[in-house]
Design a protein around this motif. Structure first.
Motif, mmCIF file in Angstrom:
data_model
loop_
_atom_site.group_PDB
_atom_site.id
_atom_site.type_symbol
_atom_site.label_atom_id
_atom_site.label_comp_id
_atom_site.label_asym_id
_atom_site.label_seq_id
_atom_site.Cartn_x
_atom_site.Cartn_y
_atom_site.Cartn_z
ATOM 1 N N ASP A 36 43.743 38.409 38.280
ATOM 2 C CA ASP A 36 44.526 37.671 39.277
ATOM 3 C C ASP A 36 43.860 36.320 39.527
ATOM 4 O O ASP A 36 44.287 35.290 39.004
ATOM 5 C CB ASP A 36 44.624 38.513 40.562
ATOM 6 C CG ASP A 36 45.364 37.790 41.677
ATOM 7 O OD1 ASP A 36 45.988 36.751 41.414
ATOM 8 O OD2 ASP A 36 45.329 38.261 42.840
ATOM 9 N N GLU B 73 42.826 45.650 39.772
ATOM 10 C CA GLU B 73 43.025 44.200 39.768
ATOM 11 C C GLU B 73 41.738 43.481 40.156
ATOM 12 O O GLU B 73 41.126 43.801 41.173
ATOM 13 C CB GLU B 73 44.155 43.878 40.767
ATOM 14 C CG GLU B 73 44.588 42.439 40.793
ATOM 15 C CD GLU B 73 45.834 42.259 41.678
ATOM 16 O OE1 GLU B 73 46.721 43.139 41.673
ATOM 17 O OE2 GLU B 73 45.901 41.244 42.375
ATOM 18 N N LYS C 201 49.903 49.353 46.150
ATOM 19 C CA LYS C 201 48.690 48.603 45.811
ATOM 20 C C LYS C 201 47.750 48.733 46.998
ATOM 21 O O LYS C 201 48.085 48.341 48.117
ATOM 22 C CB LYS C 201 49.040 47.148 45.554
ATOM 23 C CG LYS C 201 47.822 46.224 45.512
ATOM 24 C CD LYS C 201 48.172 44.959 44.805
ATOM 25 C CE LYS C 201 47.542 43.761 45.459
ATOM 26 N NZ LYS C 201 47.734 42.560 44.647
ATOM 27 N N ASP D 25 43.188 46.647 44.270
ATOM 28 C CA ASP D 25 42.816 45.231 44.150
ATOM 29 C C ASP D 25 41.490 45.014 44.865
ATOM 30 O O ASP D 25 41.375 45.275 46.063
ATOM 31 C CB ASP D 25 43.899 44.343 44.766
ATOM 32 C CG ASP D 25 43.664 42.849 44.513
ATOM 33 O OD1 ASP D 25 42.618 42.501 43.910
ATOM 34 O OD2 ASP D 25 44.510 42.035 44.913
#
Ligand SMILES: [Mg+2]
Length: 320
Positions: A178, A155, A87, A124
């Motif tokens: 999230d 994300e 990630k 993310d």
């Protein structure tokens, strides 16, 4: 923190111990009592009831987390982790789209060389982009991840649920929610608005393992379990949650212990060959030996001076 991460350089929190074992409450400094009280609820649940929740798996596949570091360092961190999934943090105030692109490419190339078709790269953005920026950035970063067949998912590209839904209709990359799940009064809006393909769930912000499990069962989309830059205590609660979910299609974001410069147990929770063991997590939650050296008088003084005691009192008031 070893490296600055989502603007954080230092983590502070409290640990609770009770007949159930250990619980962790470490809400980020900017969180007010209405939000932070859920973290306290989570810690209190673990310490009182304990986290002896039936499991359906003993090992949890995890991703390596890549902060905003240079591309070479990012590639070597990805390779040495032995994780198949990475990630990559993007859209940080210290990074540009160009440097995000270089980092994503370098990580994707390294993981593809190591793990072939099993390699995955997700990003993310912590809600940092507006709609148009998100579409442009996701398109470019998806190309940069070409070595692993494009991004696994993006994300929280934008803050609002409406923007997530809009971006999701414009791009081919799956969208994960999230902050829209854990910082929302109504996590189900994400599903109603068709704003995400999957949801990231975290133990502490959702009020504990049992509440997170219940939410996961009611959400009609797949979930991935992540941590909130916790110590081994908080991470272990995440492992218990991940082990109890009926379906776990994605590697979890629970191997973030390496981002901390210090931990509270002698044998911190760390992945081996890309997985975390439920047995290790259970042992940590039940352990009676914390590192006393880290709870020295200086730490106690800092706790008093930092306003944390008042902070916990306000969390208790909110919970009540
Ligand atoms: Mg996130």
């Amino acid at each position: 923190m070893v490296t600055r991460f989502r603007g954080v350089t230092r983590r502070r929190g409290i640990l609770l111990h009770g007949q159930g074992g250990w619980g962790e409450c470490a809400p980020f400094e900017e969180y007010g009592p209405d939000e932070a009280c859920l973290w306290l609820r989570s810690a209190a649940d673990a310490a009182t009831s304990g986290l002896n929740i039936p499991a359906v798996r003993a090992e949890i596949p995890v991703n390596v987390t890549i902060p905003v570091i240079d591309p070479e360092a990012a590639a070597s961190r990805a390779s040495s982790s032995r994780c198949r999934t990475a990630k990559v943090k993007v859209a940080d105030q210290n990074s540009s789209l160009e440097s995000d692109e270089a980092r994503v490419r370098s990580v994707a190339d390294a993981l593809a060389a190591e793990h072939g078709d099993a390699a995955r790269v997700r990003i993310d953005a912590n809600g940092a982009w507006d709609r148009d920026q998100a579409v442009a950035a996701i398109t470019r970063l998806n190309q940069a991840a070409g070595a692993v067949g494009g991004l696994e998912y993006a994300e929280q590209p934008c803050q609002s649920v409406d923007d997530l839904a809009w971006v999701r209709r414009q791009v081919d990359v799956p969208i994960a929610a999230d902050e829209s799940i854990r910082r929302s009064d109504d996590p189900f809006r994400v599903v109603q608005a068709e704003a995400a393909d999957l949801a990231v769930i975290k133990v502490a912000p959702l009020g504990g393992v049992r509440m997170a499990l219940e939410l996961a069962q009611r959400l009609e989309i797949p979930v991935v379990v992540s941590s909130a830059l916790d110590t081994s205590i908080g991470l272990s609660a995440g492992v218990v949650l991940a082990a109890s979910l009926p379906d776990l299609p994605y590697a979890c974001g629970l191997d973030t212990g390496t981002l901390l410069g210090a931990d509270v147990v002698d044998e911190p929770l760390r992945s081996s060959q890309g997985v975390l063991a439920l047995d290790s997590a259970r042992a940590i939650l039940q352990s009676d030996a914390l590192r006393e050296s880290d709870v020295d008088s200086e730490a106690r003084k800092e706790l008093r001076d930092s306003g944390w005691i008042e902070r916990v009192e306000s969390m208790i008031e909110n919970l009540a």
